[in-house]
Design a protein around this motif. Sequence first.
Motif, PDB file in Angstrom:
ATOM      1  N   ASP A  96      12.288  -2.321  41.662  1.00 16.86           N
ATOM      2  CA  ASP A  96      13.322  -1.305  41.877  1.00 16.86           C
ATOM      3  C   ASP A  96      13.921  -0.902  40.532  1.00 16.86           C
ATOM      4  N   GLU A  97      14.319   0.367  40.416  1.00 14.59           N
ATOM      5  CA  GLU A  97      14.786   0.880  39.121  1.00 14.59           C
ATOM      6  C   GLU A  97      16.117   0.297  38.661  1.00 14.59           C
ATOM      7  N   HIS A  98      16.832  -0.371  39.534  1.00 11.97           N
ATOM      8  CA  HIS A  98      18.123  -0.952  39.138  1.00 11.97           C
ATOM      9  C   HIS A  98      18.051  -2.477  38.958  1.00 11.97           C
ATOM     10  N   VAL A  99      16.833  -3.018  38.867  1.00 11.30           N
ATOM     11  CA  VAL A  99      16.634  -4.457  38.683  1.00 11.30           C
ATOM     12  C   VAL A  99      15.893  -4.674  37.366  1.00 11.30           C
ATOM     13  N   PHE A 100      16.442  -5.577  36.538  1.00  7.25           N
ATOM     14  CA  PHE A 100      15.889  -5.828  35.208  1.00  7.25           C
ATOM     15  C   PHE A 100      15.716  -7.330  34.988  1.00  7.25           C
ATOM     16  N   PHE A 101      14.640  -7.687  34.290  1.00  6.04           N
ATOM     17  CA  PHE A 101      14.409  -9.059  33.849  1.00  6.04           C
ATOM     18  C   PHE A 101      14.297  -8.992  32.331  1.00  6.04           C
ATOM     19  N   ILE A 102      15.212  -9.668  31.634  1.00  2.00           N
ATOM     20  CA  ILE A 102      15.260  -9.567  30.178  1.00  2.00           C
ATOM     21  C   ILE A 102      15.211 -10.965  29.566  1.00  2.00           C
ATOM     22  N   ASP A 103      14.290 -11.136  28.624  1.00  2.00           N
ATOM     23  CA  ASP A 103      14.202 -12.376  27.863  1.00  2.00           C
ATOM     24  C   ASP A 103      15.342 -12.431  26.858  1.00  2.00           C
ATOM     25  N   LYS A 104      15.876 -13.636  26.648  1.00  2.00           N
ATOM     26  CA  LYS A 104      16.898 -13.839  25.618  1.00  2.00           C
ATOM     27  C   LYS A 104      16.538 -15.078  24.814  1.00  2.00           C
ATOM     28  N   ARG A 105      16.884 -15.048  23.533  1.00  2.00           N
ATOM     29  CA  ARG A 105      16.502 -16.148  22.638  1.00  2.00           C
ATOM     30  C   ARG A 105      17.689 -16.987  22.189  1.00  2.00           C
ATOM     31  N   ARG A 106      18.887 -16.627  22.617  1.00  2.00           N
ATOM     32  CA  ARG A 106      20.084 -17.379  22.257  1.00  2.00           C
ATOM     33  C   ARG A 106      20.932 -17.583  23.509  1.00  2.00           C
ATOM     34  N   ASP A 108      23.779 -16.359  24.193  1.00  2.00           N
ATOM     35  CA  ASP A 108      24.412 -15.082  24.519  1.00  2.00           C
ATOM     36  C   ASP A 108      23.364 -14.081  25.037  1.00  2.00           C
ATOM     37  N   SER A 109      23.571 -13.580  26.243  1.00  2.00           N
ATOM     38  CA  SER A 109      22.620 -12.633  26.841  1.00  2.00           C
ATOM     39  C   SER A 109      22.577 -11.293  26.122  1.00  2.00           C
ATOM     40  N   PHE A 110      23.561 -11.005  25.294  1.00  2.00           N
ATOM     41  CA  PHE A 110      23.590  -9.743  24.554  1.00  2.00           C
ATOM     42  C   PHE A 110      22.859  -9.836  23.222  1.00  2.00           C
ATOM     43  N   PHE A 111      22.820 -11.018  22.614  1.00  2.00           N
ATOM     44  CA  PHE A 111      22.292 -11.175  21.268  1.00  2.00           C
ATOM     45  C   PHE A 111      20.796 -10.862  21.231  1.00  2.00           C
ATOM     46  N   GLY A 112      20.427  -9.832  20.483  1.00  2.00           N
ATOM     47  CA  GLY A 112      19.022  -9.480  20.301  1.00  2.00           C
ATOM     48  C   GLY A 112      18.337  -8.923  21.531  1.00  2.00           C
ATOM     49  N   THR A 113      19.121  -8.482  22.527  1.00  2.00           N
ATOM     50  CA  THR A 113      18.532  -7.905  23.749  1.00  2.00           C
ATOM     51  C   THR A 113      19.062  -6.478  23.936  1.00  2.00           C
ATOM     52  N   PRO A 114      18.421  -5.712  24.820  1.00  2.00           N
ATOM     53  CA  PRO A 114      18.909  -4.354  25.101  1.00  2.00           C
ATOM     54  C   PRO A 114      20.000  -4.308  26.173  1.00  2.00           C
ATOM     55  N   LEU A 115      20.596  -5.444  26.519  1.00  2.00           N
ATOM     56  CA  LEU A 115      21.532  -5.490  27.644  1.00  2.00           C
ATOM     57  C   LEU A 115      22.682  -4.495  27.498  1.00  2.00           C
ATOM     58  N   ASP A 116      23.371  -4.504  26.374  1.00  2.00           N
ATOM     59  CA  ASP A 116      24.514  -3.599  26.206  1.00  2.00           C
ATOM     60  C   ASP A 116      24.097  -2.140  26.326  1.00  2.00           C
ATOM     61  N   THR A 117      22.993  -1.774  25.710  1.00  2.00           N
ATOM     62  CA  THR A 117      22.506  -0.390  25.784  1.00  2.00           C
ATOM     63  C   THR A 117      22.201   0.005  27.230  1.00  2.00           C
ATOM     64  N   LEU A 118      21.515  -0.864  27.949  1.00  2.00           N
ATOM     65  CA  LEU A 118      21.183  -0.568  29.348  1.00  2.00           C
ATOM     66  C   LEU A 118      22.439  -0.429  30.206  1.00  2.00           C
ATOM     67  N   LEU A 119      23.431  -1.291  29.979  1.00  2.00           N
ATOM     68  CA  LEU A 119      24.681  -1.202  30.739  1.00  2.00           C
ATOM     69  C   LEU A 119      25.415   0.104  30.427  1.00  2.00           C
TER      70      LEU A 119
END
Length: 183
Positions: A96-106, A108-119
């Motif tokens: 579904d277009e509103h469901v995301f699976f994002i890898d994180k390396r730290r 913090d879910s924001f660090f080095g991920t596109p989370l903030d941009t997507l939100l």
Amino acid sequence: MSKKALIIVDYSNDFISDTGKLTCGKSGQAIEGFIVDRIKHYHEAKENIFFMMDLHFENDPTHPESKSFPPHNIIGTEGRNLYGRVGSIFNDIQHDEHVFFIDKRRYDSFFGTPLDTLLRERKVDTLEIVGVCTDICVLHTASTAYNLNYQLIIPKKGVATFNPQGHEWALTHFKNTLGATVE
């Protein structure tokens, strides 16, 4: 009117299963039903759902966590898969277009991920954060979300850790320092 998103942090076999490499065990298993209910609620409302997953590589001495924790959430292992019914529901809704699976390396879910941009692209201003560990990855994710001016909801029934004192401290910190709604 606020627009919300659900953030599910590190709900993997390694963090939740009795045989997990860095497990919360029973406390993590106890929040499974609550998380499943929240996923269903957000999915039915067509609101955004983000599965944020810790990612490590076998024998990686360069990662800072290598000094503090045993190897866990190693790419390609069963331990990194979503746990139980959370994994099952993800399999049903993952396309579904509103469901995301994002890898994180730290932590913090924001660090080095596109989370903030997507939100921000989706005009989200309020985050409900669930998962593990309350006093580690959930804490670091919530702190950055606060610094990025998101409103926070941290349900007590939706977070867990292997450290009861850390859990209670983090819940107090969310409420008193980050201004989160802790319900």
